[in-house]
Design a protein around this motif. Structure first.
Motif, PDB file in Angstrom:
ATOM      1  N   GLN A 206      20.780  44.023  -1.864  1.00 24.01           N
ATOM      2  CA  GLN A 206      19.349  44.273  -2.052  1.00 24.01           C
ATOM      3  C   GLN A 206      18.861  43.775  -3.401  1.00 24.01           C
ATOM      4  O   GLN A 206      17.687  43.440  -3.564  1.00 24.01           O
ATOM      5  N   PHE A 207      19.763  43.719  -4.374  1.00 21.98           N
ATOM      6  CA  PHE A 207      19.394  43.357  -5.732  1.00 21.98           C
ATOM      7  C   PHE A 207      18.775  41.960  -5.800  1.00 21.98           C
ATOM      8  O   PHE A 207      17.802  41.729  -6.525  1.00 21.98           O
ATOM      9  N   THR A 208      19.355  41.012  -5.062  1.00 19.79           N
ATOM     10  CA  THR A 208      18.840  39.645  -5.088  1.00 19.79           C
ATOM     11  C   THR A 208      17.715  39.421  -4.085  1.00 19.79           C
ATOM     12  O   THR A 208      16.985  38.447  -4.196  1.00 19.79           O
ATOM     13  N   GLN A 209      17.583  40.307  -3.102  1.00 19.02           N
ATOM     14  CA  GLN A 209      16.537  40.152  -2.100  1.00 19.02           C
ATOM     15  C   GLN A 209      15.218  40.752  -2.545  1.00 19.02           C
ATOM     16  O   GLN A 209      14.154  40.321  -2.120  1.00 19.02           O
ATOM     17  N   SER A 210      15.266  41.755  -3.400  1.00 17.03           N
ATOM     18  CA  SER A 210      14.049  42.438  -3.843  1.00 17.03           C
ATOM     19  C   SER A 210      14.026  42.483  -5.368  1.00 17.03           C
ATOM     20  O   SER A 210      14.998  42.916  -5.996  1.00 17.03           O
ATOM     21  N   ALA A 211      12.906  42.051  -5.957  1.00  9.55           N
ATOM     22  CA  ALA A 211      12.805  42.013  -7.416  1.00  9.55           C
ATOM     23  C   ALA A 211      12.662  43.389  -8.032  1.00  9.55           C
ATOM     24  O   ALA A 211      12.832  43.548  -9.238  1.00  9.55           O
ATOM     25  N   CYS A 212      12.365  44.406  -7.224  1.00 11.79           N
ATOM     26  CA  CYS A 212      12.100  45.734  -7.785  1.00 11.79           C
ATOM     27  C   CYS A 212      13.328  46.643  -7.783  1.00 11.79           C
ATOM     28  O   CYS A 212      13.319  47.692  -8.437  1.00 11.79           O
ATOM     29  N   ILE A 213      14.389  46.287  -7.068  1.00 10.21           N
ATOM     30  CA  ILE A 213      15.583  47.140  -7.004  1.00 10.21           C
ATOM     31  C   ILE A 213      16.365  47.029  -8.316  1.00 10.21           C
ATOM     32  O   ILE A 213      16.638  45.940  -8.796  1.00 10.21           O
ATOM     33  N   THR A 214      16.720  48.175  -8.893  1.00 12.37           N
ATOM     34  CA  THR A 214      17.510  48.214 -10.130  1.00 12.37           C
ATOM     35  C   THR A 214      18.696  49.152  -9.941  1.00 12.37           C
ATOM     36  O   THR A 214      18.543  50.374 -10.035  1.00 12.37           O
ATOM     37  N   PRO A 215      19.899  48.632  -9.670  1.00 15.34           N
ATOM     38  CA  PRO A 215      21.082  49.486  -9.526  1.00 15.34           C
ATOM     39  C   PRO A 215      21.457  50.138 -10.858  1.00 15.34           C
ATOM     40  O   PRO A 215      21.303  49.541 -11.930  1.00 15.34           O
ATOM     41  N   ILE A 216      21.957  51.377 -10.792  1.00 10.03           N
ATOM     42  CA  ILE A 216      22.409  52.116 -11.975  1.00 10.03           C
ATOM     43  C   ILE A 216      23.840  52.578 -11.727  1.00 10.03           C
ATOM     44  O   ILE A 216      24.106  53.273 -10.741  1.00 10.03           O
ATOM     45  N   PHE A 217      24.758  52.211 -12.629  1.00 10.03           N
ATOM     46  CA  PHE A 217      26.162  52.617 -12.555  1.00 10.03           C
ATOM     47  C   PHE A 217      26.446  53.594 -13.690  1.00 10.03           C
ATOM     48  O   PHE A 217      25.960  53.422 -14.809  1.00 10.03           O
ATOM     49  N   THR A 218      27.244  54.613 -13.419  1.00  8.60           N
ATOM     50  CA  THR A 218      27.716  55.541 -14.446  1.00  8.60           C
ATOM     51  C   THR A 218      29.231  55.429 -14.512  1.00  8.60           C
ATOM     52  O   THR A 218      29.914  55.726 -13.527  1.00  8.60           O
ATOM     53  N   LEU A 219      29.761  55.014 -15.656  1.00  9.52           N
ATOM     54  CA  LEU A 219      31.200  54.740 -15.734  1.00  9.52           C
ATOM     55  C   LEU A 219      31.736  55.008 -17.133  1.00  9.52           C
ATOM     56  O   LEU A 219      30.991  55.280 -18.083  1.00  9.52           O
TER      57      LEU A 219
END
Length: 631
Positions: A364-377
């Motif tokens: 979805q990240f490359t298909q939609s400009a508004c998606i912002t994944p968040i990782f906690t590590l």
């Protein structure tokens, strides 16, 4: 990949209130309000029970696109030889569209309907897909399986999502550049050290030592320069890094996909270096690293704004979760979500908590400009580090093969970002082969209608011209040898970063900001140019005579504001067409190139709309002097 949605919803019926079980008059005293309420609840319960018995429409995906690297297949069970050859050819096409990668959805019809397969049919289909991949020289990796329905005998039916990856020919592996942003001491270099070295940090910064280039960086633990680190993935999706390979050349030879991390400085006094890294090296993506125990602080907001202004897709990593409680981590994530949802950002945060989320986020990240994944590590305990690796492994390129081929037809244009002197080799320059498309309006820049793309082909032995010099001239030279990621390469294609050996060419004639172009281009230079800008912030007013540091691609030079079209001054948030003049030497610019300028707290963005050759620059200066004398 879009979220699976259900194609219909249950209806609650349209009965009148009061027709439930408690609406009759049986002589008992009941409040008038309770009768319709109980009737509604009873009807809802009955409707829910009926809805469970009625089969709802099956979930679906968007219809299959003819172009792109995603293919839907209902099943691949025992195809004939003719059919198998056709399927292999189709797979080859999808791999070409994805520049060496393709995603197959098994158990899905062409219209996107998720039908699913039994366990036996799924095994047979995956076996056939593996044979197809072997025929075209690729490997398959099962990303995930999902249950979608039950058949009449209550047997589970599944769909499978499979990644097919081919080893590119002629050392042309898929290469994605990721800029690493974030406040000082947020754990950027440590995270890269853990990913590229394959060993967890000891909590005192051991993992980052191999990334530093200067003694003062080792002593302070803070990055002040731009460094590059590589992480590879082979055709089976397995990580290839320095834990199993001794040299970068071995990593390149074993990898089908390469992630090149651009480690940028986090301290505010090195902001110009960070901006240069973003504008010059043209990253495909950016990762913003935020410390879980500190949250949004220092240059975090500024780095986020820079990435958004330059239209670089960004995802977020919350690091150091081992140092604080779960509540503190959740508070930092909520703080990020609030910032991302604010007007001006308008992003949709997506917290990644399991491998399925990582797969969905990458697609979805490359298909939609508004998606912002968040990782906690954590780089110390290794918590959720595998989720980030899954994400990077699946992350597709932004351009397809057709766009890449069109860009390769352009004339050679190589920007000079770094200059070295290597014993027994001579002068070496590092940079990116590129081309920038025109932008017609500032609104295009601000609404994702402008795209910085790359183009051209550079080969060993090719003759180019480099410039402009301080006098505005271009000098002839010959490309000796080419290296990508410290590995020899004969041909450099559109969008690829590399180092070029120039032999005995005098290093003193070169500087950062120059370009190496084909002599056929007849390159033009300018001392003055016009740009349509938006003033993001200024403490007072922006007017004629103001001096700012202008960043345009790999060009970084102080410029003076010569005039503002149809305005006398600008305030924060206002727009105008401004004429800039470089104070040192002429530069090679391109119409439509993205522009970012700053001076202290003053910041603005825009794009180049007009180039004024040196002759016109002198004429304009004379006109300005005459106007001043008349006034």
């Amino acid at each position: 990949m879009v979220d699976v949605s259900v194609g219909g919803a249950a209806s609650l019926g349209h009965g009148r209130p009061g027709q439930g079980s408690g609406s009759g008059n049986n002589g008992k005293k009941m409040s008038k309000k309770s009768r319709p309420r109980r009737g509604k609840r009873g009807k809802r319960r009955r409707n829910k029970k009926n809805n469970r018995n009625n089969k709802s429409p099956p979930p679906y995906l968007p219809p299959e696109a003819e172009e792109g690297n995603i293919e839907y297949k209902l099943k691949l069970v025992n195809p004939t030889q003719y059919r198998f050859e056709h399927l292999a050819t189709q797979l080859k096409w999808r791999l070409q569209e994805g520049r060496g990668e393709a995603v197959y959805q098994i158990g899905v019809e062409d219209n996107g309907l998720l039908v699913g397969l039994t366990e036996a049919d799924m095994k047979a289909s995956l076996k056939t897909l593996k044979r197809m991949a072997e025929k075209v020289g690729a490997d398959i990796t099962l990303l995930r399986e999902r249950e979608v329905d039950f058949d009449s005998e209550r047997n589970t039916r599944k769909i499978a999502e499979v990644l097919v990856r081919k080893v590119p020919d002629d050392q042309q592996f898929l290469d994605l550049r990721v800029a690493v942003l974030g406040n000082v001491d947020s754990g950027k270099s440590t995270l890269l050290g853990v990913l590229t070295q394959g060993e967890l940090d000891n909590g005192r910064g051991r993992a980052r030592l191999n990334l530093f280039r200067h003694l003062h960086e080792i002593q302070t633990g803070r990055t002040s320069s731009i460094s590059f680190e590589i992480l590879g993935f082979n055709s089976k999706g397995e990580v290839v890094n320095y834990s199993e390979s001794r040299t970068a050349e071995e990593i390149c030879e074993s990898s089908s996909k390469m992630i090149t991390f651009i480690d940028l400085a986090g301290h505010h006094k090195y902001l110009k270096t960070t901006i240069f890294g973003l504008t010059s090296y043209c990253p495909d993506f950016a990762v913003l690293v935020v410390s879980a125990n500190i949250g949004i602080a220092g240059t975090t907001r500024e780095h986020l704004g820079l990435a958004m202004a330059l239209k670089v897709p960004i995802f977020i990593v919350v690091s150091k979760v081992d140092l604080c409680s779960r509540g503190t981590v959740e508070r930092t994530v909520r703080q990020l979500e609030r910032v991302l949802k604010q007007p001006g950002c308008n992003k949709v945060p997506m917290v990644v908590s399991n491998p399925d989320d990582a797969v969905t986020a990458a697609q979805q990240f490359t298909q939609s400009a508004c998606i912002t994944p968040i990782f906690t590590l954590s780089s110390v305990s290794g918590e959720s580090l595998d989720l980030l690796k899954v994400f990077l492994n699946i992350l597709p390129p932004l351009s397809n093969s057709k766009e890449q081929e069109e860009l390769m037809q352009q004339l050679t244009e190589f920007q000079v970002d770094e200059i070295y002197s290597v014993p027994d080799v001579g002068t070496v320059v590092g940079g990116t082969l590129y081309r920038c498309e025109n932008l017609s309006t500032l609104e295009g820049l601000l609404h994702f209608l402008s795209v910085l793309v790359f183009g051209g082909v550079c080969r060993e032995g090719e003759r180019l011209v480099v410039g402009p010099t301080d006098e505005g001239r271009f000098l002839r030279l010959r490309v000796g040898s080419i290296q990508r990621n410290r590995s020899a390469c004969r041909v450099l294609r559109a969008g690829q970063a590399a180092t070029l050996a120039l032999g005995n060419f005098d290093r003193s004639l070169l500087r950062k900001g120059m370009v190496m172009v084909s002599p056929k281009m007849n390159p033009t230079i300018c001392c003055q140019f016009e740009a349509a800008i938006v003033l993001l912030f200024h403490a007072k007013t922006f007017r004629r005579g103001s001096q700012v540091t202008v960043h345009v691609g790999n060009v970084r030079q102080t410029a003076t504001v010569e005039c503002l079209r149809e305005k006398d001054e600008l305030r924060t948030g206002e727009r105008a067409v401004v004429c800039f003049r470089f104070i040192k030497h002429p530069e090679y610019l391109r119409l439509g190139a993205k522009l970012l300028f700053r001076e202290g707290v003053t910041k603005g963005i825009g794009h180049v709309t007009r180039l004024l050759p040196p002759s016109q620059n002198q004429d304009q200066n004379q006109k300005h002097d005459q106007n001043l004398q008349e006034h």
